[in-house]
Motif scaffolding. Structure first.
Motif, PDB file in Angstrom:
ATOM      1  N   LEU A 179       0.847  -1.182   0.044  1.00  0.00           N
ATOM      2  CA  LEU A 179      -0.045   0.025  -0.060  1.00  0.00           C
ATOM      3  C   LEU A 179       0.946   1.129  -0.079  1.00  0.00           C
ATOM      4  O   LEU A 179       1.503   1.704   1.028  1.00  0.00           O
ATOM      5  CB  LEU A 179      -0.969  -0.150   1.349  1.00  0.00           C
ATOM      6  CG  LEU A 179      -1.814   1.019   1.368  1.00  0.00           C
ATOM      7  CD1 LEU A 179      -2.833   0.932   0.068  1.00  0.00           C
ATOM      8  CD2 LEU A 179      -2.950   0.567   2.601  1.00  0.00           C
ATOM      9  N   ASP A 180       0.809   2.057  -1.073  1.00  0.00           N
ATOM     10  CA  ASP A 180       1.897   2.822  -1.460  1.00  0.00           C
ATOM     11  C   ASP A 180       1.424   4.233  -0.822  1.00  0.00           C
ATOM     12  O   ASP A 180       0.212   4.747  -0.720  1.00  0.00           O
ATOM     13  CB  ASP A 180       2.036   3.413  -2.868  1.00  0.00           C
ATOM     14  CG  ASP A 180       3.222   3.815  -3.232  1.00  0.00           C
ATOM     15  OD1 ASP A 180       3.953   4.491  -2.452  1.00  0.00           O
ATOM     16  OD2 ASP A 180       3.449   3.838  -4.559  1.00  0.00           O
ATOM     17  N   ASP A 181       2.425   5.355  -0.539  1.00  0.00           N
ATOM     18  CA  ASP A 181       1.793   6.638   0.143  1.00  0.00           C
ATOM     19  C   ASP A 181       0.832   6.517   1.445  1.00  0.00           C
ATOM     20  O   ASP A 181       0.018   7.362   1.600  1.00  0.00           O
ATOM     21  CB  ASP A 181       1.176   7.337  -1.047  1.00  0.00           C
ATOM     22  CG  ASP A 181       1.962   7.469  -2.263  1.00  0.00           C
ATOM     23  OD1 ASP A 181       2.931   7.347  -2.319  1.00  0.00           O
ATOM     24  OD2 ASP A 181       1.261   7.928  -3.342  1.00  0.00           O
ATOM     25  N   PHE A 182       1.310   5.364   2.247  1.00  0.00           N
ATOM     26  CA  PHE A 182       0.585   5.412   3.381  1.00  0.00           C
ATOM     27  C   PHE A 182       0.439   6.500   4.187  1.00  0.00           C
ATOM     28  O   PHE A 182       1.493   7.178   4.396  1.00  0.00           O
ATOM     29  CB  PHE A 182       1.120   3.888   4.190  1.00  0.00           C
ATOM     30  CG  PHE A 182       0.104   3.891   5.243  1.00  0.00           C
ATOM     31  CD1 PHE A 182      -1.249   2.979   5.035  1.00  0.00           C
ATOM     32  CD2 PHE A 182       0.516   4.151   6.465  1.00  0.00           C
ATOM     33  CE1 PHE A 182      -1.904   2.618   5.862  1.00  0.00           C
ATOM     34  CE2 PHE A 182      -0.367   3.633   7.618  1.00  0.00           C
ATOM     35  CZ  PHE A 182      -1.446   2.876   7.251  1.00  0.00           C
ATOM     36  N   ALA A 236       9.805   2.528   4.405  1.00  0.00           N
ATOM     37  CA  ALA A 236       9.868   4.072   4.255  1.00  0.00           C
ATOM     38  C   ALA A 236      10.534   4.599   2.839  1.00  0.00           C
ATOM     39  O   ALA A 236      11.705   3.955   2.496  1.00  0.00           O
ATOM     40  CB  ALA A 236      10.744   4.445   5.450  1.00  0.00           C
ATOM     41  N   GLU A 237       9.856   5.579   2.587  1.00  0.00           N
ATOM     42  CA  GLU A 237      10.427   6.146   1.293  1.00  0.00           C
ATOM     43  C   GLU A 237      11.061   7.611   1.586  1.00  0.00           C
ATOM     44  O   GLU A 237      10.509   8.138   2.316  1.00  0.00           O
ATOM     45  CB  GLU A 237       9.154   6.117   0.126  1.00  0.00           C
ATOM     46  CG  GLU A 237       7.974   7.022   0.334  1.00  0.00           C
ATOM     47  CD  GLU A 237       6.959   6.971  -1.043  1.00  0.00           C
ATOM     48  OE1 GLU A 237       7.185   5.771  -1.671  1.00  0.00           O
ATOM     49  OE2 GLU A 237       6.429   7.808  -1.119  1.00  0.00           O
ATOM     50  N   GLY A 238      11.607   7.883   0.521  1.00  0.00           N
ATOM     51  CA  GLY A 238      12.020   9.376   0.629  1.00  0.00           C
ATOM     52  C   GLY A 238      13.191   9.575   1.585  1.00  0.00           C
ATOM     53  O   GLY A 238      13.379  10.597   2.123  1.00  0.00           O
TER      54      GLY A 238
END
Ligand code: C2E
Ligand code: CA
Ligand code: CA
Ligand code: CA
Length: 280
Positions: A179-182, A236-238
């Motif tokens: 699930l992206d951009d959670f 965790a992204e970014g």
């Protein structure tokens, strides 16, 4: 004032016309982009935060336009969706990713996974297309779990029934779902309850103010604790700084990606990182 208004109006329509023309031109060009080999897939490494080794990668598409140079997906994916070209493009990306994941699994890391992004439009694909992907993986001797499908929270809002069937089908065939951009949507928690997923991806907006905003650290920690209790892993992204990396490690976030480790890179550069046995 009236005259000014009229000028404004003219200016506005001209620029609207220009935007519409640009979009039409892009839509036309996009029709040939796949055939002409103008699309590229770059891969952003995803790091196991506890070991520092590359464990997965996210496939991110780029368009090398002959006149305009590199065009980012935010600009052309919406056009691809409107025109239906996203189906052909999505298939092409899937095939690229499958070839790459096969090579990396055989050469470097037998558990390696590649995640691909799916737009809401692609949920409307018929089951036979899904089927052709599973067949393709089988042909390559790859298990379903070599592919993770990323779905944005906002896309879950649309066409819920379609998505529900779609996700079931993917998971029945061993693929995993992230699930992206959670945390950025309106009902993040409702989706966790409703859908069987494997990963949540904490949106970069939470990660990027981790060291300056103690509320964001609390929120990230709460997301990790909750995800683990639900038997989900967290990506965790970014991640852009060592500080963010250390903080995420300290709250036991499982995986991370970001410019600190690597920008999205061509396949040969990803292979190079593996060949050098890179750890962060
Ligand atoms: P996303 O799935 O949220 O992808 C993450 C975006 O964050 C990527 O932008 C990536 O290059 C960027 N990013 C990675 N690390 C960092 C970092 O440390 N800092 C910052 N500021 N940004 C970072 P990109 O490649 O421009 O992609 C934008 C969006 O386009 C993606 O967001 C995804 O929603 C969509 N997209 C990309 N490739 C595909 C595709 O193959 N299919 C579909 N349907 N959508 C795609
Ligand atoms: Ca993504
Ligand atoms: Ca994301
Ligand atoms: Ca995002």
């Amino acid at each position: 004032a009236k005259r000014e208004g009229r000028n404004c109006f003219h200016y506005f329509t001209n620029s609207m016309q220009e935007t519409a023309n640009t979009r039409m031109r892009l839509a036309n060009d996009l029709r040939h982009a796949v055939k002409n080999g103008e699309l590229l897939v770059h891969y952003q490494p995803i790091i196991d935060l506890s070991t520092g080794y590359i464990q997965k990668a996210e496939a991110l598409v780029r368009w090398q336009h002959p006149k305009s140079g590199i065009i980012n997906p935010d600009k052309f994916i919406p056009i691809a969706e409107e025109t239906g070209l996203i189906v052909e493009i999505g298939d092409w990306i899937f095939h690229q990713a499958a070839t790459q994941v096969k090579y990396c699994r055989a050469t470097y890391n037998s558990n390696f996974q590649i995640s691909i992004n799916k737009s809401p439009f692609q949920f409307k694909v018929d089951s036979s297309r899904c089927h052709s992907w599973f067949e393709h993986l089988k042909k390559l001797g790859l298990p379903g779990e070599s592919i993770v499908v990323e779905i944005t929270e906002s896309s879950m809002m649309e066409a819920t029934n379609n998505i529900y069937d779609y996700l079931l089908k993917l998971r029945d065939n061993g693929m995993q779902v992230a699930l992206d951009d959670f945390g950025t949507g309106y009902s993040s928690l409702a989706y966790l309850k409703k859908f069987d997923i494997d990963y949540i991806k904490i949106d970069k907006s939470f990660v990027q103010s981790l060291s300056s905003d103690s509320d964001d650290l609390t929120l990230c920690e709460a997301m990790v604790v909750m995800a683990h209790k639900l038997n989900l892993r967290v990506i965790a992204e970014g991640i852009e700084t060592w500080d963010q990396f250390e903080l995420l490690k300290s709250i036991e976030c499982d995986f991370g990606q970001g410019y600190l480790f690597s920008k999205p890179i061509p396949a040969n550069e990803l292979n190079q990182l593996f060949a050098e046995n890179t750890a962060f």
